[in-house]
Structures are given as C-alpha cells and as structure tokens.
Design a protein around this motif. Sequence first.
Motif, PDB file in Angstrom:
ATOM      1  N   HIS A  12       0.847  -1.197   0.000  1.00  0.00           N
ATOM      2  CA  HIS A  12       0.000   0.000   0.000  1.00  0.00           C
ATOM      3  C   HIS A  12       0.880   1.243   0.000  1.00  0.00           C
ATOM      4  O   HIS A  12       1.874   1.315   0.735  1.00  0.00           O
ATOM      5  N   HIS A  32      -5.940  -2.885  -7.094  1.00  0.00           N
ATOM      6  CA  HIS A  32      -5.924  -3.302  -5.693  1.00  0.00           C
ATOM      7  C   HIS A  32      -7.187  -2.827  -5.000  1.00  0.00           C
ATOM      8  O   HIS A  32      -7.651  -1.700  -5.224  1.00  0.00           O
ATOM      9  N   SER A  35      -8.588  -2.274  -1.139  1.00  0.00           N
ATOM     10  CA  SER A  35      -8.119  -2.164   0.243  1.00  0.00           C
ATOM     11  C   SER A  35      -9.203  -2.624   1.208  1.00  0.00           C
ATOM     12  O   SER A  35     -10.343  -2.145   1.153  1.00  0.00           O
ATOM     13  N   GLN A  79     -10.306   6.511  -2.440  1.00  0.00           N
ATOM     14  CA  GLN A  79     -10.422   6.233  -1.009  1.00  0.00           C
ATOM     15  C   GLN A  79     -11.805   6.678  -0.522  1.00  0.00           C
ATOM     16  O   GLN A  79     -12.319   7.711  -0.942  1.00  0.00           O
ATOM     17  N   PRO A 136      -4.124   0.043   5.542  1.00  0.00           N
ATOM     18  CA  PRO A 136      -5.137  -0.776   4.866  1.00  0.00           C
ATOM     19  C   PRO A 136      -4.454  -1.962   4.181  1.00  0.00           C
ATOM     20  O   PRO A 136      -3.372  -1.812   3.614  1.00  0.00           O
ATOM     21  N   TRP A 169      -4.472  -4.970   1.317  1.00  0.00           N
ATOM     22  CA  TRP A 169      -5.069  -5.288   0.040  1.00  0.00           C
ATOM     23  C   TRP A 169      -5.678  -6.694   0.064  1.00  0.00           C
ATOM     24  O   TRP A 169      -5.065  -7.641   0.577  1.00  0.00           O
TER      25      TRP A 169
END
Length: 851
Positions: A635, A845, A847, A817, A718, A720
């Motif tokens: 991340h 990805h 999260s 996000q 976070p 993944w």
Amino acid sequence: MKSHYLAILLLVSSSASGQESAHVAPVHAQTPEDESNSFLLPLGYKMQLVLSEPEIAEPVVTAFDGDGRMFVAEMRTYMQDIDGKGEKDETSRISLHISTKGDGNYDKHTVFADHLKLPRMILPLGKGQLLVNQSDTSDIELFTDTNDDGVADKREIWFKGGPRGGNMEHQPSGLIWALDNGIYTTYNTYRLRWTPQGPEKEDISPNGGQWGLNQDNNGNLYFVNASGEQGPNTFQVPPVYGNFNPRRQFADGFRELFPAAGVRDFQGGPGRVREPQGTLNGFTSGAGIEVYRGDQLPAELLGDVFFGEPVGRLVRRAKVALDGTLKQLSNPYQSKKSEFLRSTDLCFRPVNLTNAPDGTLYITDMYRGIIQEASWVNEGSYLRKVVQQYQLDQIIGRGRIWRLVHESSKPTAQPRMYEETSSQLVEHLGHPNGWWRDTAQRLLIIRQDFSVVPLLENMVRDDANPFARLHALWTLQGLNRLKPELVREKMADDDPRLRANAIRVCESLYRSGDTSFQADIVRLSKDPDPSVVLQSLLTAKYLAWPGHMDFITPVVVNSKDPGMDELGSYLILPPDRDNHEFNDQERAFLKKGAAIFSTLCASCHGTDAKEVEVAGVKGAMIAPPLAGSATINGHPNGGIDVLLKGIQGPIGGKTYEGLMISMADNDDEWIASVLSYVRTHFGNSASWISPADVASERKRLANRKIPWTESELIESLPQWVPSDQMTVTASDAPEGAGLAIDGKMGSRYSTNRFMRPGMWFGIELKQPTRISGVMLDTTPSSNDFPRGYRLEVSTDGNDWSEISKVTGNQGPVTDIQFAPTLAKKIRITQLGSSDSFYWSIHELHVSEARD
C-alpha cells in the motif's frame, strides 16, 4: 596523564560485560591541557592548541582567507540537550580569528556573522567576503565586511537554491572551489561556477558524500560517507563523470577501527562494540575528509587521505595506492591494530580537517559528550540509554581547534595575498603548499585581471614545476582565456598529469563549439599512461558526441590496465532500462528521486537496493532491502509513513544495525519522488506516489511523535485483498481482465478499443468484506487512465450504491479512497472518452478496511 588514562580504562571496563551497569562514573569535560595529554600519535608528531572555548563553541568548519585569517563556523544550538530542543534557533555564528603578529597565535577575535541557523559551509572569496550556507536552505549568501573591522555589515543572496529539508546529517557540506574551478558540495547533484555575472549551475552525478569534501593535487575530489559506514567514497573520478565506487577501492580490513577508548555510545548498538574494550569496531561517522597537501609535515604524508571518526574519537590516515587507474585506500597502521591519531578523552570529536596556510593540518574538534543528532537518540533507543547513563548530554558549549605538527615543522610566513599584485599571485601557483596554489588561483579568477594572461601562458609552457603548469592552465580556463593551441601543447606535456588535465580543460572549448578536439581525445586514448587513457574515455562520455560509445567500448574491453576491469564497467553500462516507461515530465520527477536514492538511501540499502553489510561484522546488515520489499511494493501509505516517522526494531524478524529516522523535514515532493523511484526500479513494479499522497499522510499522522515498529505499521495500513480472493470481468475484452490482478506491472488489462462512456470493470469478492479503497494503476501506460469514473458497490449484485464519482482526467494512478463500506461486488464505470487511448489497468488493488 597516567591517572587520566587509568580513569578512562576503568570507565571502559565498567561496561565491558555487554550489559551497561546502572552505576557508572559520568563522563566529564577535560581542560584543553588535559585533552592535549590524551592524544596518541606516531613518534615525532604532536597536537598544538590553536583555539578553545570561550572564543569558540561547537565549531564544525574551519577555513582560511587570502590573508591567513581563520573563519570558524559554530553550530551553537546543536544538541544542547538530549532531545535537541531549540536546535533551529538562529543563534549560531561564524567567528573570525586573526594572528596580528603573523606567528600562528590567534589573538584577535570577532564575530563575523551572527544570528545564523546552524551554518554548514563557508568559502572565503575576496577580501572581507565569505560565502555561507546555513541549514534548511540551499541558498548561499555572500557576507561582506566593507570597513575591515572583522564584522560583516553586508549580506546578500549569492546563489538562490531555495528551501530544503532533512535531518542535520542529511544536508550538504563542502563548498570547495576545486582545481577545475567548480564549486562542489556533498548531496547536491550540481556544481556551481563563479562568474563575474553571478554563479552558474551545472548538473553532475550524485556523489554519495555527507560531511566533508576535499581534493588531491590532481583535482580529484574525495567525499566521505557516514550513515552507510563506508568511510571515503566517490574518489575514483570527479563526480561530473559519474559515481564510481568499485569493490576493490579499499584494502582488506580498511573499515575496521582501532579506537583507544569508548563507552559503547554507538548508534549501531552492541553489534558495533569490540569486546572487551568497549570500543567502536568499524566506521559509523566518517567526517571532514582532507588530502594532506602541505609542506610542513613529513613528506610521507603528502597525498594521504585524513578524515575524522568522531564517534570513535580518532583520525584515520589512509594511504592511496594505484593499481593501474584504480585507487585503493589502506590503513598503514592496520597490522598494529592502531590509527594515526587517537584520544582517550571521550569528548574528542574531530568533525573536520583543513590544510592550513602554514603547511600543517588543522583539526576541528567539536569537543562534546553527545555527537549524534536527536533522531538517533529518541525515546526507547539503545543510544539514549547510554547517553543518559554517562551523562554525555551534559557536556555542551565547548570546542577546540588543533594544529597537527611534527618535530621537523618550521614557522612559515603568513600570507598577505589581498595586498599583493596579480603578478605576485601568479608566482604562488607553484608553491609547495597546495593551500597557496588553490587560493592564488581562486583570487586571480575573482580579480578578472587579464593583464597576467601572458604570464600564465608562459608558466604553462615553460615552468619546470608541474604544479605551476597545472594551476596556471586551470587559471586560464577560469578566466576564459584558453587558447586551443596551448591546450594541445599540454596534451603532449612530459607529465601525464598535465596531459590528463589538458583533456579536462578542453571540455570547455569543445562545449563552446570547438569540436575539433574530438580527434585529440581519441588519439590520447592510446597514451602510454593509463590515467590519460581513462581521462580520454571519461571526457568522451561526458561530451557525448555522436557515436562516442563506439569509441569508448573497445578501448575498455581491450585494455590491459587492471583498474579498468572495474572502472570500465561504469563507462559502458547501458542506461537505466526502466526509463523508457515514463514521459519527460515523469522522468524529471524520477531523476530527482534517483539522485536522492543514490546520495542518501544507497549508503544503507545498497546501490542495488539489496542491503549493505556492516563493516567488520560478517552477516550483519545496515538496513533491510528495498528490492522486493513488501512495504515498498504494498500500500502506498506504507513507504510514506516510514519516511515521515521512521521505523525501529526488527524488520521481517531480522535486526538491522542502522536506524531509519524520520525524513519529515523534507517536503512532499522530495518524499514522493524518492518513493516513486524506488517503487518503479530494482525489480519493483508498484504504483506512483504523488506529493498530494504524502501531504495527506503528513496531515493524518501529525500527532504521531515516535517511529513505527513493524507490527504497528502493518496494523495501521489498509490491507489489500489477495488476488485469489477476487474474480474480475469487464464490459470489453473480458478474457483479459485477470491481467489486472496478476501481480505483474508489466502485463495489463486493456479494452482494446478507444475509451467510451459506459465501459466498466467488475470485481467480485469471495465474501462480503468491509473495503475502504480501490486503486487502478496504469503507470507503464501512462495515458490509459479513465477519463472520469463512477465507483459502485453491492452486497448482492442487485442493489448498487454509488460510492464515488469523478469527472475529468485523473492521471496514471486512480486512487479512490472512501469510508469503510461492506461490499461483495465492485464496479468501476468509465464516464469519459478518448479517441487516442484505450482504457488499461496494469494492476488493481482493493483495500480492506481496518477496524
């Protein structure tokens, strides 16, 4: 002296078990007289006190002007308590010290410049003029004393470099006017050149140096690295030609140290301790490098490299041997397990060395208890406990300047160059003391007195002294009065040093349009002296004429010079293979990151980002590898958080000798550029990081004051969702959708047609999961990002909720996000159009939210 030395031995032995006793005698400051009795030197040498407190405090740099007056930069706010409180207060200064009788006794003292922020670099120019660089800026100011009272009354910006951040250890030093008339510093990937119109800036390679910089009689620069525990580096060739650090440049055992005393106050901790003495076993803080070029110490020292090891309380002397063109450094006292200069005084801190006008060597002794900056002595660190135990933080506000002399040393005349005519200055270009030659050359160029050009030309042609010919040649270059026919004469000089420097000198003529020198450079690649051959290749690569590699490569391959085996590889290595993935703007951003990595990070993590072994400790590594690192490739916040706050303790179950301190003093672009470089090189293929990403994390972590541990960092980030927990599909070319989650940045999912509104990419998780972000990385195909998007989630595939909607261009990384949301299915829909680019995803990805 015996009782003092016994006390030191008792102090050392009190902690010899490896577990520090809670009740040990604190370290106390000694008087200058007592300190002078602590020095251990070869027979015939001794240290003479030049200056001490109260005239100076916390001295870090010493420099002499054309009249032999001594300037001392004093960092008076450096680590005045264990936490470094008030360190950036502007109460430091530069003092000026004059020997009114010209006998080397400095009896007149003034404060030349006051109210400064930790001055780092000083360079005298004309009479009453001093260039100064302070901490936290790349600006260089010119301070001038216009009425000759020893106090600067005029202050102006000479070079506008702008603000800079970084720990105290990670900012430039040096400011050396070298033989080639370039003004060099550590860290910076540029050199400056004095001109009557103001300084000119020229890009050069990273140099890997930290505190200290000097040159030898041939104008070759010597840098020294502390954090990488390397000692000298980048001394094979001038940094304008590249950063050459071949593996054979040190003799076996060179990095092992032999101090006379110690109390285990080493940032590396117990692994850096030689038992049972409790002394430092290898380089950890090399500083203040100087090549001895004077005339009042024994000739055996000429050309030797000296540098301080302030944590080890010693000065290392290194002999320079040549294996063809390869320089190799060795410790002449290795077999005796000793050093040139050692002290049993635990407050002796030699941070700089200076060739002096009197032909001796001056040593700047910061004389203090704690030498490490606050980032290395934070709460919970090994070093903090030792500092507190011995009360090293209580010894502050002192400092000494020492003169290294020999029983054969004789008094010399003090220079009065500002009073001399230009013709008299020309005569000094052949002086046996290199300080005189350098200073005369500098002053002649600053004066711009062209009446001496014929004198200089005659000196270049006819003087029997090769140093006079050499400096006269470069003085003509600095005056911009070189004649091609004179340069070609010197290309045939009997002395190979002149032939090699004539090649360097011709670079300025070539770059001004006289490309006929190409034939001369090629011809000199057949010179019988290997140093001339090497210079011809370095210059060819620097000038980069069409087809230059076709000339360089066969010379390297066919060379019988043993040094060329290693140096040649730096000349013929192909360019960075990764650069083709980026556009010009991105390459400029990565170039900045590459310079930061090469100059700062590589010393601990390795030039290939695969670790560096601690000197003298087999199997111990300074810092973890960055190539293949989960934190680097994971991340984006992982790497950002480490650079902002630092990290301590084991990494991946392994303890490292180094300490990753906070880099938060650097701006967002600095952090983003170096992280982006590392994440896209060394086999890593992670996403780009923007300054905005760093700014966001900086704000989020504003209240965190201590470094991370690995477990804390992992817990805070976070995570993944693993690719095997997802299935993917797409509206267009769905058969290739899996390439977006295959873990390979080199592959990609593509719509295989130009972007249109309504295209979508879908993700299904194995089970409903709380998610907080989705990232689409298109960096290698930097124009294939979505032209606006809508992100929706669903728990059953029937009812969908819009989480985010953005219109317009996004950039290579679309990082979405949002607040933690339960989802089983995710859909990203393209909202815009492009008639030139497909929609691609190299890596995607999702999260998972942290509760």
